[in-house]
Design a protein around this motif. Structure first.
Motif, PDB file in Angstrom:
ATOM      1  N   MET A   1       9.982   0.687  -3.149  1.00 34.61           N
ATOM      2  CA  MET A   1       9.124   1.609  -3.916  1.00 34.61           C
ATOM      3  C   MET A   1       9.744   2.998  -3.917  1.00 34.61           C
ATOM      4  N   ALA A   2       9.873   3.594  -5.058  1.00 33.31           N
ATOM      5  CA  ALA A   2      10.473   4.916  -5.151  1.00 33.31           C
ATOM      6  C   ALA A   2       9.640   5.924  -4.371  1.00 33.31           C
ATOM      7  N   GLU A   3      10.336   6.918  -3.818  1.00 31.42           N
ATOM      8  CA  GLU A   3       9.645   7.939  -3.041  1.00 31.42           C
ATOM      9  C   GLU A   3       8.701   8.758  -3.922  1.00 31.42           C
ATOM     10  N   ILE A   4       7.543   9.035  -3.403  1.00 34.20           N
ATOM     11  CA  ILE A   4       6.541   9.824  -4.107  1.00 34.20           C
ATOM     12  C   ILE A   4       6.304  11.085  -3.295  1.00 34.20           C
ATOM     13  N   SER A   5       6.128  12.204  -3.971  1.00 37.32           N
ATOM     14  CA  SER A   5       5.960  13.466  -3.264  1.00 37.32           C
ATOM     15  C   SER A   5       4.677  13.475  -2.443  1.00 37.32           C
ATOM     16  N   GLN A   6       4.683  14.304  -1.392  1.00 35.54           N
ATOM     17  CA  GLN A   6       3.505  14.429  -0.540  1.00 35.54           C
ATOM     18  C   GLN A   6       2.300  14.897  -1.346  1.00 35.54           C
ATOM     19  N   GLU A   7       2.552  15.836  -2.271  1.00 33.75           N
ATOM     20  CA  GLU A   7       1.450  16.375  -3.057  1.00 33.75           C
ATOM     21  C   GLU A   7       0.783  15.279  -3.898  1.00 33.75           C
ATOM     22  N   LYS A   8       1.597  14.405  -4.479  1.00 35.00           N
ATOM     23  CA  LYS A   8       1.045  13.334  -5.301  1.00 35.00           C
ATOM     24  C   LYS A   8       0.312  12.313  -4.440  1.00 35.00           C
ATOM     25  N   LEU A   9       0.873  11.987  -3.277  1.00 33.99           N
ATOM     26  CA  LEU A   9       0.216  11.049  -2.372  1.00 33.99           C
ATOM     27  C   LEU A   9      -1.115  11.604  -1.889  1.00 33.99           C
ATOM     28  N   TYR A  10      -1.141  12.891  -1.569  1.00 27.46           N
ATOM     29  CA  TYR A  10      -2.382  13.534  -1.135  1.00 27.46           C
ATOM     30  C   TYR A  10      -3.414  13.505  -2.259  1.00 27.46           C
ATOM     31  N   GLY A  11      -2.958  13.745  -3.486  1.00 26.51           N
ATOM     32  CA  GLY A  11      -3.850  13.684  -4.637  1.00 26.51           C
ATOM     33  C   GLY A  11      -4.403  12.279  -4.836  1.00 26.51           C
ATOM     34  N   THR A  12      -3.569  11.272  -4.607  1.00 28.36           N
ATOM     35  CA  THR A  12      -4.021   9.885  -4.701  1.00 28.36           C
ATOM     36  C   THR A  12      -5.126   9.602  -3.695  1.00 28.36           C
ATOM     37  N   THR A  13      -4.959  10.153  -2.485  1.00 29.99           N
ATOM     38  CA  THR A  13      -5.973   9.978  -1.447  1.00 29.99           C
ATOM     39  C   THR A  13      -7.298  10.597  -1.857  1.00 29.99           C
ATOM     40  N   LEU A  14      -7.261  11.828  -2.335  1.00 36.36           N
ATOM     41  CA  LEU A  14      -8.493  12.496  -2.745  1.00 36.36           C
ATOM     42  C   LEU A  14      -9.164  11.745  -3.893  1.00 36.36           C
ATOM     43  N   GLN A  15      -8.344  11.262  -4.836  1.00 37.70           N
ATOM     44  CA  GLN A  15      -8.893  10.522  -5.985  1.00 37.70           C
ATOM     45  C   GLN A  15      -9.536   9.220  -5.517  1.00 37.70           C
ATOM     46  N   LYS A 187      -0.690  16.300   5.308  1.00 38.70           N
ATOM     47  CA  LYS A 187       0.283  15.335   5.822  1.00 38.70           C
ATOM     48  C   LYS A 187      -0.384  13.992   6.105  1.00 38.70           C
ATOM     49  N   VAL A 188      -1.526  14.036   6.805  1.00 35.50           N
ATOM     50  CA  VAL A 188      -2.274  12.810   7.090  1.00 35.50           C
ATOM     51  C   VAL A 188      -2.772  12.189   5.795  1.00 35.50           C
ATOM     52  N   GLY A 189      -3.248  13.034   4.877  1.00 38.68           N
ATOM     53  CA  GLY A 189      -3.710  12.543   3.580  1.00 38.68           C
ATOM     54  C   GLY A 189      -2.612  11.839   2.812  1.00 38.68           C
ATOM     55  N   ALA A 190      -1.373  12.323   2.934  1.00 41.50           N
ATOM     56  CA  ALA A 190      -0.246  11.684   2.248  1.00 41.50           C
ATOM     57  C   ALA A 190       0.038  10.304   2.821  1.00 41.50           C
ATOM     58  N   VAL A 191      -0.122  10.141   4.135  1.00 40.10           N
ATOM     59  CA  VAL A 191       0.060   8.829   4.757  1.00 40.10           C
ATOM     60  C   VAL A 191      -0.946   7.836   4.178  1.00 40.10           C
ATOM     61  N   ILE A 192      -2.190   8.286   4.031  1.00 46.53           N
ATOM     62  CA  ILE A 192      -3.226   7.427   3.453  1.00 46.53           C
ATOM     63  C   ILE A 192      -2.883   7.098   2.002  1.00 46.53           C
ATOM     64  N   GLY A 193      -2.431   8.106   1.256  1.00 45.69           N
ATOM     65  CA  GLY A 193      -2.061   7.893  -0.133  1.00 45.69           C
ATOM     66  C   GLY A 193      -0.962   6.857  -0.286  1.00 45.69           C
ATOM     67  N   LYS A 194      -0.027   6.865   0.655  1.00 49.13           N
ATOM     68  CA  LYS A 194       1.034   5.863   0.609  1.00 49.13           C
ATOM     69  C   LYS A 194       0.454   4.474   0.819  1.00 49.13           C
ATOM     70  N   GLN A 195      -0.536   4.367   1.702  1.00 46.39           N
ATOM     71  CA  GLN A 195      -1.167   3.072   1.930  1.00 46.39           C
ATOM     72  C   GLN A 195      -1.953   2.608   0.707  1.00 46.39           C
ATOM     73  N   VAL A 196      -2.608   3.538   0.016  1.00 48.78           N
ATOM     74  CA  VAL A 196      -3.317   3.186  -1.219  1.00 48.78           C
ATOM     75  C   VAL A 196      -2.328   2.584  -2.213  1.00 48.78           C
ATOM     76  N   THR A 197      -1.181   3.253  -2.398  1.00 44.96           N
ATOM     77  CA  THR A 197      -0.168   2.787  -3.348  1.00 44.96           C
ATOM     78  C   THR A 197       0.386   1.434  -2.933  1.00 44.96           C
ATOM     79  N   LYS A 198       0.693   1.282  -1.640  1.00 43.23           N
ATOM     80  CA  LYS A 198       1.251   0.028  -1.146  1.00 43.23           C
ATOM     81  C   LYS A 198       0.262  -1.114  -1.333  1.00 43.23           C
TER      82      LYS A 198
END
Length: 278
Positions: A1-15, A187-198
């Motif tokens: 999976m291509a790398e996604i920025s922290q900001e986008k991952l954090y946004g995914t978490t909030l969404q 930072k923690v939110g980005a970890v969650i966002g990565k899990q959402v994507t995965k």
């Protein structure tokens, strides 16, 4: 999976949090939950007013948490199996997204149960609008702890009513957005966002073969949910035991470094999420 920025991952978490917060299955009414769990207790009114931790020992609450975690994991697994049977290619992608929303909805549901068991306040403080900003940060802290994200335990303490009481001062979650702790929230939110994507990818793949996909989805959900719940329960136990240091603050330079993109796998062991779980 291509790398996604922290900001986008954090946004995914909030969404994701914002979306699943609207699902009826997500909300746990604190009073109703405690009344059910402690129906036979002669100290029910004290429990409702001040929390179970004022009446019962931390050890006994931890044992009760194990029972709640096992019960919730079994229910979540059954629900995941049912939704895993949708094999129609035309709706495969959409169903994968729905399954992921359900997965994180159940995670937030379980997090509330565990938090209320250890004395935390009602999470849904935003009324019909759902979660306030402070509550969203609490959810990020809880989910981060469930996934074993570095720094999540500190965020749980920073947003904890019980930890605040033990420290002799109110720890206000909303203040985190104005302190050096906020980069850690992201930072923690980005970890969650990565899990959402995965998990969106994983759930979509399991839809390709309906029955096998359903078995795989349900089995993985059960295996993963138990250690996730135990991680959060252990963090909240440490809070009750006063195992935190309120004097520690992030160095501003280090806090700034946390804004950089996360590594390929911020938690390391998440691909084997059962590691360290019960």
């Amino acid at each position: 999976m291509a790398e996604i920025s922290q900001e986008k991952l954090y946004g995914t978490t909030l969404q994701t949090i914002g979306a699943v917060a609207k699902l009826p299955v997500v909300r746990v009414d604190r009073e109703a939950f405690l009344r059910k769990q402690f129906a036979a207790s002669p100290h029910l009114e004290v429990i409702l007013q001040s929390g179970p931790q004022t009446v019962y020992s931390t050890e006994s609450l931890r044992r009760k948490a194990t029972s709640i975690i096992n019960n919730s994991a079994a229910k979540t697994s059954a629900a995941s199996f049912a939704t895993g049977l949708a094999g129609n290619p035309a709706i495969m992608l959409a169903a994968g997204g729905a399954d992921v929303a359900q997965y994180f909805g159940f995670a937030i549901n379980l997090a509330q149960q565990i938090a209320y068991l250890f004395g935390e306040d009602e999470l849904f403080d935003g009324g019909a609008d759902g979660l306030s900003e402070a509550a969203q940060i609490r959810v990020i802290a809880y989910l981060g702890a469930m996934f074993g994200a570095a720094g999540a335990a500190a965020l749980v303490s920073q947003t904890s009513k019980v930890a605040g009481a033990n420290l002799g001062k109110k720890v206000a979650a909303q203040a985190l957005t104005k302190t050096v702790w906020y980069p850690l929230v992201k930072k923690v939110g980005a970890v969650i966002g990565k899990q959402v994507t995965k998990k969106t990818v994983e759930k979509t793949i399991t839809k390709a073969v309906p029955v096998v996909g359903g078995i795989l989805s349900g089995g993985l959900t059960y295996v993963m949910f138990r250690p996730m719940g135990h991680r959060l329960a252990d963090v909240l136990v440490r809070n009750l035991n006063g195992d935190f240091d309120e004097q520690l603050e992030l160095n501003p330079a280090f806090a700034a470094s946390l804004l950089e993109d996360p590594p390929a796998d911020p938690v390391g062991e998440l691909d084997g999420v059962t590691q360290g779980g019960a």
